[in-house]
Design an enzyme around this catalytic site. Structure first.
Site, PDB file in Angstrom:
ATOM      1  N   ASP A   1     -36.408  -1.676   2.380  1.00 49.11           N
ATOM      2  CA  ASP A   1     -36.374  -1.186   0.999  1.00 49.11           C
ATOM      3  C   ASP A   1     -36.961  -2.197   0.026  1.00 49.11           C
ATOM      4  O   ASP A   1     -37.025  -3.401   0.304  1.00 49.11           O
ATOM      5  CB  ASP A   1     -34.955  -0.829   0.573  1.00 49.11           C
ATOM      6  CG  ASP A   1     -34.017  -2.038   0.531  1.00 49.11           C
ATOM      7  OD1 ASP A   1     -34.059  -2.859   1.483  1.00 49.11           O
ATOM      8  OD2 ASP A   1     -33.249  -2.173  -0.442  1.00 49.11           O
TER       9      ASP A   1
ATOM     10  N   GLU B   1     -31.043  -3.302   1.587  1.00 49.46           N
ATOM     11  CA  GLU B   1     -30.684  -4.704   1.387  1.00 49.46           C
ATOM     12  C   GLU B   1     -30.661  -5.059  -0.095  1.00 49.46           C
ATOM     13  O   GLU B   1     -29.809  -5.832  -0.546  1.00 49.46           O
ATOM     14  CB  GLU B   1     -31.678  -5.601   2.136  1.00 49.46           C
ATOM     15  CG  GLU B   1     -31.288  -7.076   2.188  1.00 49.46           C
ATOM     16  CD  GLU B   1     -31.870  -7.920   1.054  1.00 49.46           C
ATOM     17  OE1 GLU B   1     -31.577  -9.120   1.019  1.00 49.46           O
ATOM     18  OE2 GLU B   1     -32.605  -7.374   0.202  1.00 49.46           O
TER      19      GLU B   1
END
Length: 411
Positions: free
Chosen positions: A82, A177
């Protein structure tokens, strides 16, 4: 190696994988799985037979051991798919400044966005390198698609060079994350690794074994609502109360006024109407005592402000986010020692550092997978000025390969 890792990186960054803290799902955005599916395809193509995407968006894969030794620890290399919600990751248009010869870099999509040498002196070490940037209208995504590209490129190199002996290597690509949920659903038993490395750092040559300890704090304020025409002596505006709390925060305890080993109290969100308001904070420090001190201080400020509003009330909630991984890594010094040696073998001077933030490795370390953080080569993360050089990504690939060799040699 540089062409391979850069080609992969350029493929990955154009896939929008921005995470969303407001979402309650895992992954928080389905589009993260688009990159996950591509990565599984590429890992299968290079010969990793067990590569797969699970229901939470994680990619798991194994490079089997080719060592005659049966005592080589299983090592995991991890990066996250991400990108940060801080700046747009949609419609990324990567640009390459080939054979960079110095000076500021003005980005092509927004001429107001300039990567200045004065702000990023690391550019002085990039002369002659090929620097990848965004066009200035989005972030680039080097955090952490550079790490992903490096791990996949290293995996391909190891598989194509079976004369390089290594133990079993686990690959883990995570989601979310950037919003603190990167390893919430990781199956540690399924992963089956002994030690790990996140490829999520910045400057080439850096190895980090320490992070902030981190908590989140929420303050919910209930004020006294009243028609403003009849409010004299009665109204207690929750928005004003929230503003007073923010105003009382120590000016020398903010992210923009701290560095090195200083922690901070950082307001990250505020919402409200006359009747009620909510404040969100992240609190950071390298020590548990420092973290607790800041939380006590924040609640003390809140109580003092609320003292001037006798008809109002509040709740103060603290949620643990992650803890300083050094506590765990100090019990396994070989993890960092081997990384230092691998960086040296890859042609760099190793630099040990501490992260003013966290990585998936922070949580993984306390989940039973001691995990240090190695450079991925990117800079100016979470901004349109983000950049990384092909040559630094190549150095990270070499570092991964050398680490694989070291763990086998010393088993």
């Amino acid at each position: 190696m540089a062409a391979s890792v850069t080609d992969r990186f350029l493929r990955y960054v154009v896939i929008d994988t921005q995470s969303d803290a407001k979402s309650s799902t895992q992954p928080s955005t389905e589009k993260q799985k688009n990159l996950g599916r591509l990565l599984v395809e590429e890992l299968l193509e290079i010969g990793i037979a067990d590569a797969h995407l699970d229901e939470h968006g994680y990619v798991y894969a194994t490079i089997p051991s080719n060592s005659p030794k049966n005592n080589v620890p299983v090592i995991c290399f991890c990066s996250h798919m991400d990108t940060a919600p801080d700046f747009s990751g949609t419609n990324v248009k990567p640009q390459i400044v080939r054979n960079y010869q110095g000076g500021d870099i003005r980005l092509t999509g927004d001429s107001n966005q300039v990567i200045r040498v004065a702000d990023h002196p690391v550019l002085k070490d990039q002369i002659g390198n090929d620097i990848v940037t965004s066009d200035g209208t989005t972030l680039l995504g080097a955090d952490d698609k550079a790490g992903i590209a490096e791990i996949v490129a290293a995996a391909e190199f190891l598989i194509k060079n079976p004369d390089i002996k290594h133990g079993a290597i686990r690959i883990l690509f995570t989601t979310d994350e950037e919003i603190g949920r990167g390893v919430d659903k990781v199956d540690i038993k399924k992963l089956g690794a002994d030690f790990g490395y996140t490829m999520d750092g910045e400057t080439a040559g850096t190895i980090e074994d320490e992070t902030f300890s981190a908590d989140a704090a929420e303050i919910a304020i209930k004020g006294v609502a009243m028609h403003p025409g009849f409010a004299y002596g009665k109204m207690e505006n929750a928005i004003r109360i929230a503003g007073a709390i923010i105003d009382r925060l120590p000016k020398d305890m903010a992210p923009e006024t701290t560095k090195g080993r200083d922690g901070f109290i950082h307001p990250t969100g505020i919402s409200g109407v006359m009747e009620k308001a909510n404040l969100s904070f992240i609190i950071r420090d390298f020590t548990e005592d420092g973290l607790k001190h800041k939380e006590v201080l924040l609640e003390k400020i809140t109580k003092e402000v609320m003292g001037g509003y006798p008809g109002s009330s509040y709740t103060f909630t603290v949620k643990e986010q992650y803890r300083n991984m050094k506590v765990v890594l100090d019990r396994h010094p070989e993890i960092v020692d081997y990384a230092v040696e691998a960086i040296r073998r890859a042609g760099m001077t190793p630099v040990r550092g501490s992260i003013r933030g966290g990585t998936d490795g922070s949580r993984l370390s306390f989940m039973g997978l001691p995990c240090a953080n190695i450079f991925a080569g990117g800079h100016a993360f979470h901004s349109p000025l983000e950049f990384v050089s092909s040559q630094d990504m190549e150095k990270a690939v070499k570092t991964i390969v050398e680490l694989a060799k070291l763990w086998e040699e010393r088993a």
